[in-house]
Design a protein around this motif. Sequence first.
Motif, PDB file in Angstrom:
ATOM      1  N   VAL A 137      80.269  56.968 -86.484  1.00 16.21           N
ATOM      2  CA  VAL A 137      79.033  57.752 -86.595  1.00 16.21           C
ATOM      3  C   VAL A 137      79.048  58.931 -85.619  1.00 16.21           C
ATOM      4  CG1 VAL A 137      77.704  55.791 -87.434  1.00 16.21           C
ATOM      5  CG2 VAL A 137      77.707  56.311 -84.990  1.00 16.21           C
ATOM      6  N   MET A 140      80.714  61.549 -87.505  1.00 16.99           N
ATOM      7  CA  MET A 140      79.803  62.076 -88.529  1.00 16.99           C
ATOM      8  C   MET A 140      78.823  63.078 -87.927  1.00 16.99           C
ATOM      9  SD  MET A 140      78.783  58.753 -90.828  1.00 16.99           S
ATOM     10  CE  MET A 140      77.458  59.675 -91.650  1.00 16.99           C
ATOM     11  N   SER A 144      78.545  67.011 -88.878  1.00 19.44           N
ATOM     12  CA  SER A 144      77.300  67.569 -89.426  1.00 19.44           C
ATOM     13  C   SER A 144      76.847  68.782 -88.617  1.00 19.44           C
ATOM     14  CB  SER A 144      76.209  66.502 -89.471  1.00 19.44           C
ATOM     15  OG  SER A 144      75.784  66.125 -88.170  1.00 19.44           O
ATOM     16  N   GLU A 162      80.775  59.853 -96.048  1.00 16.52           N
ATOM     17  CA  GLU A 162      81.110  58.930 -94.954  1.00 16.52           C
ATOM     18  C   GLU A 162      79.996  57.928 -94.698  1.00 16.52           C
ATOM     19  OE1 GLU A 162      83.913  58.499 -92.980  1.00 16.52           O
ATOM     20  OE2 GLU A 162      84.829  59.773 -94.518  1.00 16.52           O
ATOM     21  N   ASP A 163      78.756  58.323 -94.980  1.00 19.56           N
ATOM     22  CA  ASP A 163      77.636  57.430 -94.691  1.00 19.56           C
ATOM     23  C   ASP A 163      77.729  56.134 -95.488  1.00 19.56           C
ATOM     24  OD1 ASP A 163      75.156  56.726 -93.450  1.00 19.56           O
ATOM     25  OD2 ASP A 163      74.135  57.226 -95.312  1.00 19.56           O
ATOM     26  N   SER A 164      78.186  56.215 -96.720  1.00 20.02           N
ATOM     27  CA  SER A 164      78.315  54.992 -97.525  1.00 20.02           C
ATOM     28  C   SER A 164      79.380  54.070 -96.941  1.00 20.02           C
ATOM     29  CB  SER A 164      78.661  55.344 -98.974  1.00 20.02           C
ATOM     30  OG  SER A 164      79.916  55.991 -99.067  1.00 20.02           O
ATOM     31  N   ASP A 167      77.806  52.255 -94.014  1.00 26.86           N
ATOM     32  CA  ASP A 167      76.926  51.182 -94.486  1.00 26.86           C
ATOM     33  C   ASP A 167      77.733  49.917 -94.786  1.00 26.86           C
ATOM     34  OD1 ASP A 167      74.741  52.812 -94.253  1.00 26.86           O
ATOM     35  OD2 ASP A 167      74.675  53.368 -96.373  1.00 26.86           O
ATOM     36  N   GLU A 202      73.939  52.376 -87.194  1.00 28.98           N
ATOM     37  CA  GLU A 202      73.826  52.584 -88.647  1.00 28.98           C
ATOM     38  C   GLU A 202      72.763  53.636 -88.942  1.00 28.98           C
ATOM     39  OE1 GLU A 202      72.331  52.209 -92.644  1.00 28.98           O
ATOM     40  OE2 GLU A 202      71.221  51.570 -90.855  1.00 28.98           O
ATOM     41  N   GLY A 205      74.067  57.085 -88.365  1.00 31.29           N
ATOM     42  CA  GLY A 205      74.829  57.540 -89.514  1.00 31.29           C
ATOM     43  C   GLY A 205      73.915  58.097 -90.599  1.00 31.29           C
ATOM     44  N   ASP A 206      72.785  57.425 -90.827  1.00 36.15           N
ATOM     45  CA  ASP A 206      71.815  57.910 -91.809  1.00 36.15           C
ATOM     46  C   ASP A 206      71.285  59.292 -91.424  1.00 36.15           C
ATOM     47  OD1 ASP A 206      72.066  55.595 -93.288  1.00 36.15           O
ATOM     48  OD2 ASP A 206      70.267  54.650 -92.448  1.00 36.15           O
ATOM     49  N   ALA A 209      73.810  61.980 -92.019  1.00 37.18           N
ATOM     50  CA  ALA A 209      73.848  62.293 -93.450  1.00 37.18           C
ATOM     51  C   ALA A 209      72.634  63.141 -93.843  1.00 37.18           C
ATOM     52  CB  ALA A 209      73.896  61.011 -94.271  1.00 37.18           C
TER      53      ALA A 209
END
Length: 239
Positions: A137, A140, A144, A162-164, A167, A202, A205-206, A209
């Motif tokens: 993350v 990520m 971003s 990548e977010d999926s 998860d 987690e 990460g959301d 995204a």
Amino acid sequence: MLKQDDYKQHISEKFNTELEAIKNHLLEMGGKVEQQLSEAVEALVARDTGEAESIVNRDHEVNQMELAIDDECATILARRQPAASDLRLVVAVMKVNTDIERIGDEAAKIARQAIRLAEENVSPTNYVEIRHIGSHVGAMLRKSLDAFARLDLELAVEVVKEDSKVDKEYDSAMRSLVTFMMEDPRDIGAILNEMWALRSLERIGDHAANIAEHIVYLVRGQDVRHRSLEDFIEQVGDI
């Protein structure tokens, strides 16, 4: 498609400066939060309560930066009444600003879990899941922010994909931690704290995204929030 130079074509040089300023201030805040996330994960793994307490105590700095950026955006909206791509930039900055602040909140939560874990016996997991997902993350978030700085739609799409993966890694990690708790009830306290830390990762990460989705809105004018990965890819189409 929107490009970086499109924000440098205004008659008013001061307007150019204001737009560049809110972008730069947002990226400065993003860099600060990215560092706090990295430090929080490291503090947890190293059981460094001093560093963890420092991160918690510095969370208010990010909150103040969020308020300042929101104020800058409100001033631009009131004075300049921007339209088209300029309006999308201001709106995107406000939305990304919120996500970055929330990432800072989650980093502070991880730091609080680090303090609690330092009081427990050494975890049987050796924090493998936290190390791995924390690194994922963190990458990520960095991508971003880079995508926002460069208006890089391709990189933004990569972050959403990548977010999926994160998860799935999170679900796998939680199942693994439940297994550890069942094997030895004495580890339940430490494992629960790890679970809360993983939950924060987690969520980060959301939010990363979300930032990537705001970039799609900024560049393409398309609102791709709340869509499945398949629908997102279909709507964005060829880059």
